[in-house]
Design an enzyme around this catalytic site. Structure first.
Site, PDB file in Angstrom:
ATOM      1  N   HIS A 122       4.070  -8.618 -72.144  1.00  0.00           N
ATOM      2  CA  HIS A 122       2.855  -7.801 -72.272  1.00  0.00           C
ATOM      3  C   HIS A 122       1.663  -8.454 -71.568  1.00  0.00           C
ATOM      4  O   HIS A 122       0.941  -9.265 -72.139  1.00  0.00           O
ATOM      5  CB  HIS A 122       2.535  -7.588 -73.753  1.00  0.00           C
ATOM      6  CG  HIS A 122       1.659  -6.404 -74.013  1.00  0.00           C
ATOM      7  ND1 HIS A 122       2.025  -5.367 -74.846  1.00  0.00           N
ATOM      8  CD2 HIS A 122       0.433  -6.077 -73.547  1.00  0.00           C
ATOM      9  CE1 HIS A 122       1.067  -4.468 -74.887  1.00  0.00           C
ATOM     10  NE2 HIS A 122       0.072  -4.876 -74.102  1.00  0.00           N
TER      11      HIS A 122
ATOM     12  N   ARG B 280      -4.275  -5.758 -64.131  1.00  0.00           N
ATOM     13  CA  ARG B 280      -5.493  -5.032 -63.706  1.00  0.00           C
ATOM     14  C   ARG B 280      -5.452  -4.493 -62.286  1.00  0.00           C
ATOM     15  O   ARG B 280      -6.447  -3.932 -61.812  1.00  0.00           O
ATOM     16  CB  ARG B 280      -6.744  -5.930 -63.833  1.00  0.00           C
ATOM     17  CG  ARG B 280      -7.006  -6.463 -65.232  1.00  0.00           C
ATOM     18  CD  ARG B 280      -7.269  -5.360 -66.230  1.00  0.00           C
ATOM     19  NE  ARG B 280      -7.747  -5.871 -67.507  1.00  0.00           N
ATOM     20  CZ  ARG B 280      -7.470  -5.322 -68.672  1.00  0.00           C
ATOM     21  NH1 ARG B 280      -6.721  -4.232 -68.735  1.00  0.00           N
ATOM     22  NH2 ARG B 280      -7.948  -5.825 -69.794  1.00  0.00           N
TER      23      ARG B 280
ATOM     24  N   HIS C 199     -11.205  -9.530 -68.964  1.00  0.00           N
ATOM     25  CA  HIS C 199     -12.445  -8.761 -68.840  1.00  0.00           C
ATOM     26  C   HIS C 199     -13.543  -9.704 -68.366  1.00  0.00           C
ATOM     27  O   HIS C 199     -13.559 -10.873 -68.741  1.00  0.00           O
ATOM     28  CB  HIS C 199     -12.873  -8.175 -70.189  1.00  0.00           C
ATOM     29  CG  HIS C 199     -11.994  -7.071 -70.683  1.00  0.00           C
ATOM     30  ND1 HIS C 199     -11.888  -5.852 -70.063  1.00  0.00           N
ATOM     31  CD2 HIS C 199     -11.166  -7.016 -71.756  1.00  0.00           C
ATOM     32  CE1 HIS C 199     -11.039  -5.080 -70.736  1.00  0.00           C
ATOM     33  NE2 HIS C 199     -10.575  -5.763 -71.763  1.00  0.00           N
TER      34      HIS C 199
ATOM     35  N   HIS D  99       2.413  -5.767 -79.602  1.00  0.00           N
ATOM     36  CA  HIS D  99       1.396  -6.506 -80.366  1.00  0.00           C
ATOM     37  C   HIS D  99       1.273  -6.045 -81.827  1.00  0.00           C
ATOM     38  O   HIS D  99       0.238  -5.587 -82.270  1.00  0.00           O
ATOM     39  CB  HIS D  99       0.028  -6.475 -79.678  1.00  0.00           C
ATOM     40  CG  HIS D  99      -0.360  -5.183 -79.027  1.00  0.00           C
ATOM     41  ND1 HIS D  99      -0.404  -3.985 -79.700  1.00  0.00           N
ATOM     42  CD2 HIS D  99      -0.718  -4.902 -77.750  1.00  0.00           C
ATOM     43  CE1 HIS D  99      -0.774  -3.036 -78.870  1.00  0.00           C
ATOM     44  NE2 HIS D  99      -0.975  -3.561 -77.677  1.00  0.00           N
TER      45      HIS D  99
ATOM     46  N   ASP E 118       0.422   2.104 -73.085  1.00  0.00           N
ATOM     47  CA  ASP E 118      -0.331   1.004 -73.697  1.00  0.00           C
ATOM     48  C   ASP E 118      -1.824   1.078 -73.384  1.00  0.00           C
ATOM     49  O   ASP E 118      -2.229   1.466 -72.298  1.00  0.00           O
ATOM     50  CB  ASP E 118       0.201  -0.349 -73.239  1.00  0.00           C
ATOM     51  CG  ASP E 118      -0.506  -1.476 -73.959  1.00  0.00           C
ATOM     52  OD1 ASP E 118      -0.547  -1.442 -75.192  1.00  0.00           O
ATOM     53  OD2 ASP E 118      -1.065  -2.362 -73.298  1.00  0.00           O
TER      54      ASP E 118
ATOM     55  N   ASP F  13      -0.330 -10.267 -74.427  1.00  0.00           N
ATOM     56  CA  ASP F  13      -1.338  -9.208 -74.261  1.00  0.00           C
ATOM     57  C   ASP F  13      -2.546  -9.763 -73.497  1.00  0.00           C
ATOM     58  O   ASP F  13      -3.693  -9.481 -73.843  1.00  0.00           O
ATOM     59  CB  ASP F  13      -1.758  -8.599 -75.612  1.00  0.00           C
ATOM     60  CG  ASP F  13      -2.538  -7.294 -75.434  1.00  0.00           C
ATOM     61  OD1 ASP F  13      -2.614  -6.783 -74.293  1.00  0.00           O
ATOM     62  OD2 ASP F  13      -3.078  -6.797 -76.444  1.00  0.00           O
TER      63      ASP F  13
ATOM     64  N   ASN G  80      -7.641  -5.206 -79.468  1.00  0.00           N
ATOM     65  CA  ASN G  80      -6.924  -4.075 -80.078  1.00  0.00           C
ATOM     66  C   ASN G  80      -5.429  -4.339 -80.043  1.00  0.00           C
ATOM     67  O   ASN G  80      -4.908  -4.580 -78.950  1.00  0.00           O
ATOM     68  CB  ASN G  80      -7.195  -2.772 -79.322  1.00  0.00           C
ATOM     69  CG  ASN G  80      -8.613  -2.294 -79.486  1.00  0.00           C
ATOM     70  OD1 ASN G  80      -9.318  -2.710 -80.391  1.00  0.00           O
ATOM     71  ND2 ASN G  80      -9.040  -1.438 -78.575  1.00  0.00           N
TER      72      ASN G  80
END
Ligand SMILES: [Zn+2]
Length: 429
Positions: free
Chosen positions: A61, A65, A310, A233, A153, A306, A279
């Site tokens: 996972h 991007r 950012h 997750h 996802d 995950d 999340n």
């Protein structure tokens, strides 16, 4: 001979039960032997004395991007971050811009990975066209193009009819249906786990019931379709119990958990620390303990990062409007050691099983073992090395980690992919 000999490390190969001082020989990119006193015969030699030699980690996972959000991460930078974390194979999620809902986009990711990446990349395809949650993508064509699993996802598939139909399709294709299990109505605009910390901070909470409801629905639909449902997750005690029960009843249900859900609770949000906004959200201690119990008893087979890069534009803002997610590839090993091995929940081979052959098997990926003929992918690490993370030194293009400045134990020294040394002495080559 195009070979590499890794000499004298503690070789742990959970798939075969190997745990002892051995040499590992890689020839022409594949494992050629594991044993004692192996001869180099012209191969390059790496001395691994005092280090652990494991199959390279398999992360199911990761958000790379690309395409569309190259300011946060690219296939080039994300795969380098993976290598620094000991990850040699990763599954990348399809919620890019545009999302991976067409064979051309799957092909684009695979081409970029082959030309600019440094680890193995396995794309996950969208379940729905444009991730709109209503119209099914052409799953067979995506599979043909190289998708190894399917997921929308970032969001749950809220339309149960679409889930039902998609499960019939993934069953026929022999791949898993991967759910981001959060019912968007039950989330009710929440931005962190609904509990004491959200009350203290005055923030709207996301109830864990939002996860449980989608997991329960998916288990019912997977049982009817005979499909393999994989919960991404997983984060709540309720859904761990549901998956455990379903597995006992023979339903093909599997799950992955992130390192951060295993180590942190909602209290880490502290005073509105947006780096801890993820999340599904970090939950409270009883949930965390349920996740650990699920990992220990095999309800949860895989640990997956995950990894969600950012930049400051999305994170250095007020909590309610901040983006969700944290980077995780480069802290995978030490965070797992701290959460699971140091407290005695798992021994080191037990942890490595959940980072190597167990996840590989879930998505039917090559790798994760040191069988002769397997890909020559290794993670060589120092289990005891103590270090302090400086987020500015991450290979990832983004630095959004709550572990910045934290003292960590366990460090990746060398990462080898197909017999090529990608990380040597902790640095990218
Ligand atoms: Zn997700």
């Amino acid at each position: 001979m195009n070979g590499l000999l890794i000499k004298g490390g503690r070789v742990i190969d959970p798939a075969s039960g190997t745990d002892g001082v051995r040499d590992v020989l890689i020839v022409d990119g594949r494992i050629a032997g594991v044993g004692t006193g192996l001869k180099a015969n012209g191969a390059a030699v790496i001395d691994a004395k005092g280090l652990v030699v494991s199959p390279g980690f398999v992360d199911l996972h990761v958000h790379l991007r690309e395409p569309g959000q190259e300011g946060k991460e690219t296939i080039a930078t994300g795969t380098r971050a993976a290598a620094k974390g000991g990850v040699t194979s990763l599954a990348c999620m399809p919620n890019t811009v545009p999302p991976l809902d067409s064979p051309a986009l799957i092909g684009h990711v695979l081409h970029k990975a082959a030309t600019e990446g440094v680890v193995r990349v396995y794309p996950v395809g969208c379940i729905s066209h444009e991730r709109n949650g209503e119209v099914m993508a052409d799953l067979a064509a995506l599979r043909e193009a190289g998708a190894v699993a399917f997921s929308d996802d970032g969001n749950a598939v809220m339309n149960a009819l679409l889930t039902r139909r998609a499960m019939v399709n993934v069953k026929a294709l022999g791949v898993p249906y991967v759910e981001h299990a959060e019912d968007e109505h039950l989330l009710d605009g929440g931005v962190m786990h609904e509990g004491r910390t959200s009350l203290r901070l005055g923030l709207p909470g996301r109830t864990s019931l939002a996860e449980d409801v989608i997991v329960a629905r998916d288990l019912i639909l997977a049982e009817a379709a005979g499909a393999h449902v994989h919960i991404a997750h997983i984060s709540s005690a309720g859904s761990v119990a549901l998956v455990r029960d379903a597995r006992r009843r023979g339903i093909r249900a599997t799950a992955e958990v992130t390192p951060h859900h295993l180590l942190l609770t909602d209290e880490a949000v502290g005073e509105f620390d947006t780096r801890c906004k993820v999340n599904p959200p970090l939950r409270d201690e009883p949930h965390r303990q349920a996740l650990i119990a699920g990992v220990v008893d095999g309800t949860i087979q895989a640990i997956a990062t995950d990894h969600a890069p950012h930049g400051p534009l999305d994170k250095d803002v007020e909590f309610t409007s901040a983006a969700s997610g944290m980077v995780g590839l480069e802290t995978l090993l030490p965070v797992c050691l701290e959460a699971l091995v140091h407290p005695g929940h798992l021994d080191l081979p037990g942890l490595l099983a959940r980072l190597t052959h167990l996840p590989a098997r879930l998505f039917d990926l090559p790798g994760g073992t040191l069988d002769v003929g397997a890909p020559g992918d290794l993670c060589v690490f120092d289990e005891k090395a103590a270090w302090v993370l400086d987020a500015r030194t991450l290979a990832s293009r983004s630095h959004n980690t709550p572990f910045d400045g934290r003292k960590l134990t366990g460090r990746v020294v060398h990462t080898i992919v197909g017999g090529r040394v990608i990380v040597r002495d902790g640095a990218l080559t």
